[in-house]
Design an enzyme around this catalytic site. Structure first.
Site, PDB file in Angstrom:
ATOM      1  N   HIS A 142     -15.671 -62.516 -52.496  1.00 12.18           N
ATOM      2  CA  HIS A 142     -15.825 -62.729 -53.808  1.00 12.18           C
ATOM      3  C   HIS A 142     -16.535 -61.231 -54.029  1.00 12.18           C
ATOM      4  CE1 HIS A 142     -15.010 -66.532 -54.401  1.00 12.18           C
ATOM      5  NE2 HIS A 142     -15.926 -67.111 -54.770  1.00 12.18           N
ATOM      6  N   LYS A 547     -22.792 -72.814 -64.046  1.00 13.20           N
ATOM      7  CA  LYS A 547     -22.635 -72.179 -65.016  1.00 13.20           C
ATOM      8  C   LYS A 547     -22.013 -73.275 -66.357  1.00 13.20           C
ATOM      9  CE  LYS A 547     -19.245 -68.729 -67.071  1.00 13.20           C
ATOM     10  NZ  LYS A 547     -18.232 -69.476 -67.282  1.00 13.20           N
TER      11      LYS A 547
END
Length: 881
Positions: A142, A547
């Site tokens: 990531h 999120k």
């Protein structure tokens, strides 16, 4: 900083002084004076001096274009050096008061021994739990590592220098030589480009992951296993076998193709070759040393039979093995470079190395040379068990929709309709029929689209390897049982000869809530039960759920999902392995390791721990051998404690409270992020989200859909953007509304009871405390004043008011009525860096203003300085995405 951190403060001052000399030599006295002026103003501003805060803003905004870059670089470098000093302090001999003053694993083993001796813990249960201890650390690519590898290498050597300085027997000239080397490294780093000029390829990312193993974990793991065995023997009177291997490594680098078109089947093959090449190269170095050390002639019959009638049988066996390893290294090196080679691929199975090493080990024991056997030879055995033939197994991850597209094209070609339009029951019936069929499904003459062919090629690569190569096949955005069955059918069609475990990734609020129903449907099927070897892997997504719903709602959904899956596994008699997809930040599920594990539902670690280690957190937790050893101790201690001394089951009322907090916080979070029409424009103006795309962080695009809005933005840049402007919004938005609702209905006593008695709830509050300590309203307001159009500014005012109220409420729930009172190390760590991060924030505002103005554009020094402020603030926050 308080006196108890004097050694840390001394190292920070030393590195800062030497950096100052470097800046003076490179940029001149005037720039150094400007940097010192800004630093003094920032410290005064942090102390509450409003006039100096205004002066700080004025001075930074008045910098010329020529001054921007060296000033930004100065504070960026200082923060990186402060992080070096801080990371070193965690393993320093002078760290007698930090968070790591005692080995957490030793403390856990002592506690377990006491309880076992008191009859509170069954000895057999203790021994069985120890034997089943399993920790799988998954290194992911990531894009949160913003520091260049060449700079990281210099920082590693700086840490070694700080360790050398601690020696009390240094002669004056030795100390001077160390200080001179530190000055050289700081100067080298200053004169090295801070920013990558191109995005890393997936192969580059894999090489970076392998380098962490080579430079740190390769050394830390044998030390950990050696010390762990000693502690278990000392405290629990148990002997661990030499093949005891509780630590395993997996990688996503080169295997994670979800949203990354650059990770192709060919790239995956190349990464697998790189891993085997590097592993064998490292084993070759160990074998070279062993061939020097094992000069003895006394040997067992077993070894003599293997070596023949050689005078030095150990050397004979080791040298033969070394030559085979080195020939394979030459073969793979040529293959990676696309060159021809006469060298053969001799070592293709880990047992080809392990067997002769084990024979040597047993021979040494039989010939009364245990002290020799337990040296490097034992370390090599530990490495073979932990790192295997490729340093790390490879996970493959792909979005569920890509598998659906394969069957959509195929069923249309076969005249069966469009698979993607079928009902879920029809999909399952089709897939199970084909899974039970002996004939192939895919016609040889079928020519799929390039996108579908790429998916099929990936399964072909899997089928060409052995079962030791891969860890899991992970299905992101998994929602239904057919998502898992589709992958099983693709594995069958590829001719895969082994049962690769397939794990659904439940990552949105709805998918987490429904996860146990999906697994129930699968376990109800006889074919599926026979396929999974009685073990079900499930990945829990932290990033996208936070999120989607906000941190409080996501945290509770994750807890409930795990709890229901644990109960289901117990009821069905299967082993459940939960895989935690955590990021480094609170907004992506990050928390101190022990705290995070203790806050999970009871029984959720029975199948072992599998957790992602992402981006910059890999460096912070595993970048140095001593730090890696400490991290492994923390994980092992926490897993043992959670399994043997599990947290309490939450009371029914506590569950009701969390359900209310979750519902209220989620509704408020979504009202702001999804339904406030001003939110997206405000987000784009108040943060450097758009400019972040210029920072070449990783190989994966920042958006799943390049034309989409916030909903299509990946969790990492979403978090990164808000941490840059110091509002830290994703980690706390909605928490105030949820907690207020709980207080109104259940009262403060109930929440205080939950905080005191329930590790899950306490961890929620502690994570909020950490975020609140990093957030800064005055800086967020400064971004708004300079960058946000007037019509959107009221939203920023509202959000900062909510932040202030949330801080006040969380403080009121703390027994000490202050933030981080129980985590003084984190509090000191943040306080150390804030005066150096603040100027970068103020400078970033000015750079964004200039870059966004129609006159200047974003070119040259402004562009470079802007990227440096991003990396510097990331260093100051100690996490990015």
């Amino acid at each position: 900083m308080s006196e108890q951190y004097a050694a840390l403060r001394g190292n920070v001052n030393l590195l800062g002084q030497l950096l100052g000399q470097t800046i003076k030599d490179a940029q001149g006295q005037a720039i150094l004076d400007k940097v010192e002026e800004i630093r003094a103003l920032s410290k005064s501003s942090r102390s509450g001096n409003e006039n100096d805060r205004k002066t700080l803003i004025k001075v930074l905004h008045a910098l010329s274009d020529e001054e921007l870059l060296p000033v930004a670089r100065s504070f960026n470098h200082f923060l990186n050096l402060a992080n070096v000093a801080e990371q070193f302090h965690t393993v320093s001999r002078f760290n007698d008061v930090g968070f790591c003053q005692l080995n957490p694993l030793t403390q856990t083993l002592k506690t377990l021994a006491t309880k076992a001796n008191n009859g509170q813990l069954n000895h057999n249960h203790l021994a069985d739990t120890l034997s089943k201890l399993h920790i799988n650390l998954v290194l992911t690519a990531h894009p949160t590592e913003v520091t260049r590898r060449t700079i990281i290498n210099k920082h590693v050597e700086l840490s070694d220098c700080l360790a050398s300085l601690e020696r009390t027997d240094n002669l004056a000239q030795e100390r001077e030589a160390i200080l001179n080397r530190i000055a050289q490294l700081i100067s080298q780093a200053w004169h090295t480009d801070d920013i990558r000029r191109s995005r890393p390829t997936p192969v580059d990312e894999a090489k970076w992951g392998y380098a962490v193993i080579e430079n740190s974990l390769w050394h830390a793991v044998p030390r950990f296993l050696r010390e762990f065995s000693q502690h278990v023997k000392e405290h629990l009177s148990l002997e661990l076998p030499i093949n005891y291997s509780p630590i395993e490594f997996t990688s996503w680098m080169g295997g994670d193709r979800d949203g990354n078109p650059y990770v192709t089947a060919q790239v995956t093959k190349e990464v697998l070759d790189h891993g085997r090449w590097m592993a064998l190269d490292l084993y070759g170095r160990d074998l070279e040393t062993l061939s020097t050390e094992l000069s003895m002639s006394d040997a067992s019959d077993e070894l003599i039979a293997l070596a023949g009638q050689e005078f030095e049988p150990y050397r004979c066996v080791i040298k033969t093995l070394k030559n085979q390893v080195l020939e394979t290294v030459m073969h793979l090196g040529a293959k990676i470079k696309n060159q021809r080679s006469e060298a053969q691929d001799l070592i293709t199975d880990i047992n080809q190395i392990k067997h002769p090493i084990e024979v040597c080990y047993r021979s040494l024991l039989k010939c009364n040379m245990k002290v020799v056997a337990d040296g490097l030879l034992l370390d090599v055995l530990h490495r073979l068990n932990s790192f295997g033939l490729r340093l790390a197994k490879l996970d493959v991850r792909q979005d569920s929709s890509r598998h659906g597209d394969v069957f959509s094209e195929l069923t249309r070609y076969l005249g069966l309709g469009d698979y993607n339009q079928w009902q879920e029951q029809d999909k399952q019936a089709f897939l199970l029929t084909e899974l039970n069929s002996r004939r192939p499904l895919i016609p040889k003459r079928w020519q799929p689209s390039p996108e579908v062919q790429e998916v099929l090629d990936t399964f072909d690569v899997i089928a060409q390897q052995d079962e030791q190569t891969f860890g899991l096949y992970i299905i992101s955005m998994a929602r239904t049982a057919s998502d898992i069955l589709a992958v099983q059918l693709l594995l069958k069609e590829s001719g895969c000869s082994f049962k690769l475990p397939v794990a659904p990734l439940f990552e949105t609020l709805d998918d987490l809530n429904d996860g146990h129903n999906v697994i129930t449907t699968l376990l109800d099927n006889d074919w599926y039960r026979g396929q999974i070897n009685n073990t079900q892997n499930v990945m829990i997504g932290y990033s996208d759920s936070a999120k989607d719903a906000g941190m409080m709602a996501a945290g509770w959904a994750q807890y409930e999902a795990m709890d229901k899956l644990v109960q289901l596994a117990d009821k069905r008699g299967i082993e459940l392995v939960l895989f935690h997809g955590r990021g480094g930040t609170v907004g992506r599920g990050g928390a101190p390791a022990a705290q995070a594990l203790h806050s999970q539902p009871p029984g959720s670690l029975k199948g072992g721990l599998r957790v992602t280690e992402q981006g910059e957190m890999i460096r912070f937790k595993f970048g140095l051998p001593d730090v890696a050893l400490q991290s492994l101790n923390i994980y092992a201690g926490a897993v043992l404690q959670s399994n043997l001394l599990p947290p309490p089951e939450p009371k029914p009322q506590w569950r009701e409270v969390m359900a209310l907090i979750s519902e209220e916080s989620c509704e408020h979070y979504r009202n702001v992020v999804r339904h406030d029409e001003n939110f997206v424009p405000y987000f784009r103006m108040a943060t450097p989200e758009l400019e972040l795309s210029k920072l070449p962080l990783g190989s994966r695009p920042a958006k799943r859909n390049p034309t989409g809005g916030v909903e299509s933005l990946r969790a990492i840049p979403w978090i990164f953007a808000w941490s840059q402007n110091r509002l830290m919004l994703p980690a706390w938005l909605g928490a105030l509304t949820g907690l207020q609702a709980a207080l109104a209905k259940y009262g403060v006593e109930t929440l205080q009871e939950m905080s005191l008695q329930w590790p899950f709830f306490r961890s929620r509050l502690e994570m909020l405390e950490m975020v609140f300590s990093k957030a800064d309203s005055w800086l967020s307001e400064h971004y708004d004043n300079a960058l946000v159009e007037d019509m959107y500014k009221p939203l920023g005012v509202t959000l900062r008011k909510e932040l202030a109220e949330a801080i006040s409420l969380v403080q009121s729930l703390s027994p000490q009525k202050s933030l981080l009172a129980d985590q003084p190390w984190i509090k000191e760590s943040i306080a150390l860096r804030n005066p150096y991060t603040d100027p970068l924030n103020v400078l970033q505002v000015e750079l964004l203003r200039r870059a966004r103005s129609s006159d200047n554009g974003s070119e040259g020094d402004i562009d470079n300085a802007l990227m440096i402020t991003m990396t510097g603030i990331a260093a100051g926050m100690r996490n990015t995405g």
